[in-house]
Design a protein around this motif. Structure first.
Motif, PDB file in Angstrom:
ATOM      1  N   GLY A  18     112.947  10.742  32.395  1.00 47.61           N
ATOM      2  CA  GLY A  18     113.289  11.192  33.739  1.00 47.61           C
ATOM      3  C   GLY A  18     112.480  12.386  34.174  1.00 47.61           C
ATOM      4  O   GLY A  18     111.895  13.112  33.376  1.00 47.61           O
ATOM      5  N   GLY A  19     112.464  12.604  35.478  1.00 49.37           N
ATOM      6  CA  GLY A  19     111.736  13.738  36.028  1.00 49.37           C
ATOM      7  C   GLY A  19     112.068  13.909  37.499  1.00 49.37           C
ATOM      8  O   GLY A  19     112.901  13.196  38.061  1.00 49.37           O
ATOM      9  N   PRO A  20     111.434  14.849  38.159  1.00 48.13           N
ATOM     10  CA  PRO A  20     111.668  15.049  39.592  1.00 48.13           C
ATOM     11  C   PRO A  20     111.114  13.887  40.406  1.00 48.13           C
ATOM     12  O   PRO A  20     110.173  13.221  39.992  1.00 48.13           O
ATOM     13  N   VAL A  21     111.711  13.651  41.571  1.00 44.53           N
ATOM     14  CA  VAL A  21     111.210  12.608  42.466  1.00 44.53           C
ATOM     15  C   VAL A  21     110.258  13.184  43.503  1.00 44.53           C
ATOM     16  O   VAL A  21     109.637  12.433  44.260  1.00 44.53           O
ATOM     17  N   ARG A  22     110.175  14.524  43.591  1.00 43.34           N
ATOM     18  CA  ARG A  22     109.185  15.225  44.409  1.00 43.34           C
ATOM     19  C   ARG A  22     109.306  14.882  45.898  1.00 43.34           C
ATOM     20  O   ARG A  22     108.301  14.701  46.585  1.00 43.34           O
ATOM     21  N   VAL A  23     110.548  14.792  46.367  1.00 40.54           N
ATOM     22  CA  VAL A  23     110.782  14.626  47.803  1.00 40.54           C
ATOM     23  C   VAL A  23     111.156  15.995  48.350  1.00 40.54           C
ATOM     24  O   VAL A  23     112.209  16.530  48.009  1.00 40.54           O
ATOM     25  N   PRO A  24     110.330  16.591  49.196  1.00 42.32           N
ATOM     26  CA  PRO A  24     110.560  17.968  49.638  1.00 42.32           C
ATOM     27  C   PRO A  24     111.666  18.061  50.685  1.00 42.32           C
ATOM     28  O   PRO A  24     112.174  17.058  51.190  1.00 42.32           O
ATOM     29  N   GLU A  25     112.004  19.276  51.017  1.00 40.46           N
ATOM     30  CA  GLU A  25     112.977  19.542  52.077  1.00 40.46           C
ATOM     31  C   GLU A  25     112.422  19.046  53.411  1.00 40.46           C
ATOM     32  O   GLU A  25     111.236  19.196  53.706  1.00 40.46           O
ATOM     33  N   ASP A  26     113.296  18.472  54.227  1.00 41.88           N
ATOM     34  CA  ASP A  26     112.868  17.918  55.506  1.00 41.88           C
ATOM     35  C   ASP A  26     113.917  18.248  56.558  1.00 41.88           C
ATOM     36  O   ASP A  26     114.947  17.567  56.659  1.00 41.88           O
ATOM     37  N   GLY A  27     113.670  19.282  57.341  1.00 43.21           N
ATOM     38  CA  GLY A  27     114.600  19.676  58.389  1.00 43.21           C
ATOM     39  C   GLY A  27     115.927  20.124  57.797  1.00 43.21           C
ATOM     40  O   GLY A  27     115.980  21.057  56.980  1.00 43.21           O
TER      41      GLY A  27
END
Length: 831
Positions: free
Chosen positions: A731-740
């Motif tokens: 497992g690891g991060p999915v790297r979806v950043p903050e969005d609004g």
């Protein structure tokens, strides 16, 4: 519970459900629900949804669940690690690997023709693997046994069971053609077995119907119509990428992601077509071997009326082969709708015609030819050389196509710069060569006693020299692999030393313990090795391609096994060639014996079968789009199961649902969310932990789980949280950043171990959890509660007719009444 039954809303916003999905290797419902008393709510012995016995009627008593969801467990492990016959799937490993290569197409925009070409090339490589397996069976049964050993008095003397085939007996079967016709039963039975396994699993997996278009979302159908040059228009294998910034919408012009299309998990039509083509290819391979041998004799003798029959049969076989290639190349996957149609004439006529051609070849070969004597190797036995050349050419073309696709939309996280598919396809060819060559080498050694096949010392000539050359390059490949393995080992030790100070800083006021620090730092450094897998795969596949090409060239130019070809050269070269040939033959045989031994153990031992099941959990997530004889895709059962459960529960209760997936379960959860209609997706929260969504699937399957697709998933689901640890190798991060107003999806790395040293609360050393037991971390409950709070309050369930409501109430009441009795007697509900 009847739709008219009033449901009081708890302070947290109404009915809530947590649907747990386990990862690789499976888990029992008792362990997932942390309760020995569980009840099957829906499903069968293969895959089912379970609840605690006390939670069966949870919807009737919402006051008991204020502030917490009702837990449910979806168990799917029997889809991949069921009865002992699943151990036979080990023999289908090359087919599974080539099927993975199909889904590793680089993410791109446009280039519809290149996308279609990529799929066609992979399917052609898959056909060569089927022909290779059949040719290996022909080599063992027709060439080594019926032609060489049965035709040699020395060999038959030690094999009494072949006595009735010996020319010395002058029996009916003593003629070479009749021996070949009898031996053809073995490869024919193999092809029939593969057809049977594919057809049986096709009925159990691909035939599972996903939700209707109305449930799955009409936007999935309409969206594809708006994409020019895509699967719906030109028959490409892959789905078009969503527009930049695309999100869930019911807008008919919005393109759905590939895994969100109604027909993605319903590939029965393509599998049926490919099964017919591959079955026909197997039959034609056997027919070609028989006809080539008989025609070669008739050409050098006065065959009379048989003279024109051989060439006529060969022309017929070539025509059937052209039809097979047309079927393989002509159509890819159709995902724009749930395509329930079948090409019944094609899937029945093509194998039947090929079987008829094989029957004619058997009759032609068995025709009386008193002057026919079998000497040397089987005439016309060039299939292995032709197949090797074809595979090399296809892999090179696949490399060029993948490079063109990746260059249009490059991304730094994509494995091997988009060449992961060609590399894995090369590994599939290498595995096929090792397995088939291993069988031929072992049988030749067994038939020839103490003599070395190919040296002219024994009673038989042995298998084609190409197989000896391919075996000889295995020791060279292993030596080359020592370099990257040593580099990774040194890198891991250096990484552990580099991480040690960081681990000690994180222990805050606790006294540093050198041993404990090394353990934690070593776990983190070892987990990082996963990110270097693309380099190792690139090394293995690249070396296999070059060495394979060298083996083809060496066997073609010399016509002898490596040891004989090196005779008369420098003494060092001679010794290296002899050593490589001996060790390679031994390694190939050892590899084959390990496969047989492991399969036999897995057939008898449930724990070993479970280990094999883990391999299939990872390798058979994807539908059979390239090879119909690959192990079946369990997701074509699991994803519709999850989708149906989410739709039915939210539609019946109007409640909130947290879809909680661990490891491979997170991939199934994401695929199920994509299949939901927009209104339902916005009532679902996604909680993933130990997830390989980006680390493995995003890097190796960028067209389906790339950065753009994961960002779109985050926008479509109401809320999503991903937990990960730096000690987790999967497992690891999915790297979806903050969005609004949407926060960053990832939370981590979580603390692991939960306590560095001994404390009053943790008097014994805490384990390093790595990939397991995410629920043991207090962060898990905290994030689950936060997801529930972010979901909208429970909606009013859709109204039903009085008859439907009565049936629903009767079912719920029956389950509630029967559950205690079922639990007391068998531990499982009869529902």
């Amino acid at each position: 519970m009847s739709p008219e039954t009033p449901v009081p809303e708890p302070r947290s916003g109404g009915a809530a459900l947590e649907l747990l999905v386990h990862g690789v290797g499976g888990a029992t419902p008792q362990k997932m629900l942390d309760d020995p008393r569980t009840v099957r709510i829906t499903g069968d012995e293969t895959a089912a949804v379970y609840r605690r016995a006390d939670d069966v009627d949870a919807e009737l008593h919402p006051e008991r669940y204020e502030g917490r969801p009702v837990p449910e467990a979806y168990c799917w492990s029997n889809l991949t690690s069921g009865n002992g016959s699943r151990a036979l799937w080990l023999l289908l490993l090359p087919f599974m690997v080539i099927n993975l290569a199909h889904w590793m197409r680089p993410a791109t925009k446009g280039l519809g023709r290149s996308q279609r070409l990529y799929g066609v090339l992979v399917r052609l490589v898959a056909v060569t693997l089927t022909v290779l397996l059949t040719a290996a069976a022909c080599e063992v049964a027709l060439d080594l046994t019926a032609w060489q050993c049965a035709g040699s008095a020395r060999c038959v003397a030690d094999r009494s069971w072949l006595g009735f085939l010996s020319p010395e007996r002058h029996g009916w079967w003593s003629q070479p053609g009749r021996r070949l016709a009898l031996a053809a039963v073995v490869p024919t039975a193999l092809v029939v077995l593969l057809w049977y396994l594919s057809n049986r699993t096709w009925s159990a997996y691909e035939a599972q119907r996903p939700p209707t278009e109305g449930a799955a979302g009409t936007e999935g159908v309409a969206g594809i119509k708006g994409a020019a040059g895509t699967e719906g228009v030109a028959g490409t294998d892959e789905a078009p990428a969503a527009p930049e910034g695309g999100a869930a919408s019911d807008d008919p012009l919005m393109v759905r992601p590939a895994l969100g299309r109604p027909g993605f998990w319903y590939g029965r039509r393509l599998v049926a077509r490919l099964r017919a083509a591959h079955t026909a290819a197997g039959f034609l391979t056997i027919a070609a071997a028989l006809t080539a041998a008989a025609t070669d004799h008739d050409r050098g003798a006065d065959g009379g009326p048989l003279d024109p029959l051989g060439p006529l049969l060969q022309v017929t076989q070539a025509g059937c082969a052209a039809v097979v290639l047309w079927v393989v190349c002509g159509r890819g996957r159709s995902e724009r709708k749930r395509d329930g149609s079948l090409d019944k004439l094609l899937i029945s006529a093509l194998p039947a015609t090929a079987l008829g051609v094989l029957g004619l070849a058997v009759v032609h070969a068995a025709w009386s030819r008193p002057d026919w004597v079998s000497t040397g190797g089987l005439p016309g036995n060039l299939s292995f050389l032709v197949l090797a050349l074809a595979q090399i050419a296809l892999i090179v073309a696949l490399v060029g196509t993948a490079h063109v696709l990746h260059r249009r939309a490059p991304h730094r996280r994509i494995a091997m710069r988009g060449l992961g598919g060609p590399a894995v396809a090369m590994l599939a060819c290498a595995l096929g060569g090792v397995m088939t060559g291993g069988v031929a080498q072992r049988v030749a050694d067994w038939l020839d006693g103490d003599a070395t096949p190919g040296t002219g010392e024994g009673a038989i000539v042995g298998p084609p020299v190409l197989l000896s050359w391919q075996a000889s390059v295995i020791p060279v490949l292993l030596v080359l692999l020592l370099i990257p393995v040593a580099v990774l080992g040194i890198r891991t030790m250096r990484a552990a030393r580099r991480l040690a100070p960081q681990v000690e800083r994180e222990c805050e006021e606790e006294t540093a313990d050198a041993l404990r620090t090394r353990q934690v730092a070593g776990a983190r450094a070892t987990a990082e090795l996963t990110d270097y897998a693309p380099r190792l795969v690139a090394t293995i596949s690249g070396a296999s391609l070059l060495l394979g090409a060298g083996a083809v060239a060496g066997s073609w130019l010399s016509g002898q096994v490596p040891g004989e070809a090196a005779r008369g050269t420098d003494s060092f070269v001679e010794s290296v060639a002899d050593t490589a040939q001996s060790i390679g033959s031994w390694l190939v045989g050892l590899g084959f014996l390990l496969f047989v031994t492991w399969g036999r153990r897995a057939y008898r031992d449930a724990s070993a079968r479970r280990t094999i099941g883990i391999l299939w959990d990872v390798g058979t997530f994807w539908p059979r789009a390239a090879h119909p004889f690959a192990p079946p895709c369990y997701a074509e059962r699991a994803v519709p199961d999850l989708t149906w459960r989410i739709l039915s529960w939210t539609g019946r209760t109007g409640g909130r649902l947290v879809l909680s997936g661990h490891s491979q379960g997170s991939v199934l959860a994401a695929a199920a969310v994509w299949q939901l209609r927009s209104a339902t997706r916005h009532r679902v929260a996604l909680l993933t932990y130990g997830s390989p969504l980006e680390r493995l699937y995003g890097r190796w399957f960028p067209a389906y789980f790339g950065a753009e697709q994961l960002e779109q998933l985050s926008a479509e689901v109401h809320c999503w949280r991903n937990l990960w640890r730096s000690t987790d190798p999967i497992g690891g991060p999915v790297r979806v950043p903050e969005d609004g107003d949407r926060p960053e999806v990832d939370r981590g790395p979580l603390k692991d171990p939960l306590a560095y040293g001994r404390t009053m609360l943790n008097p014994l050393p805490e384990p390093i959890l790595g990939h397991s037991d995410y629920q043991a971390d207090p962060v898990f409950a905290e994030e689950r509660a936060a997801l529930l709070d972010r979901l909208p309050p429970a909606a009013v369930p859709a109204q039903r007719t009085e008859n439907e409501a009565g049936k629903e109430a009767g079912k719920e009441a029956g389950k509630a009444a029967e559950a205690p009795r079922a639990q007391g007697s068998s531990g499982r509900s009869s529902a």
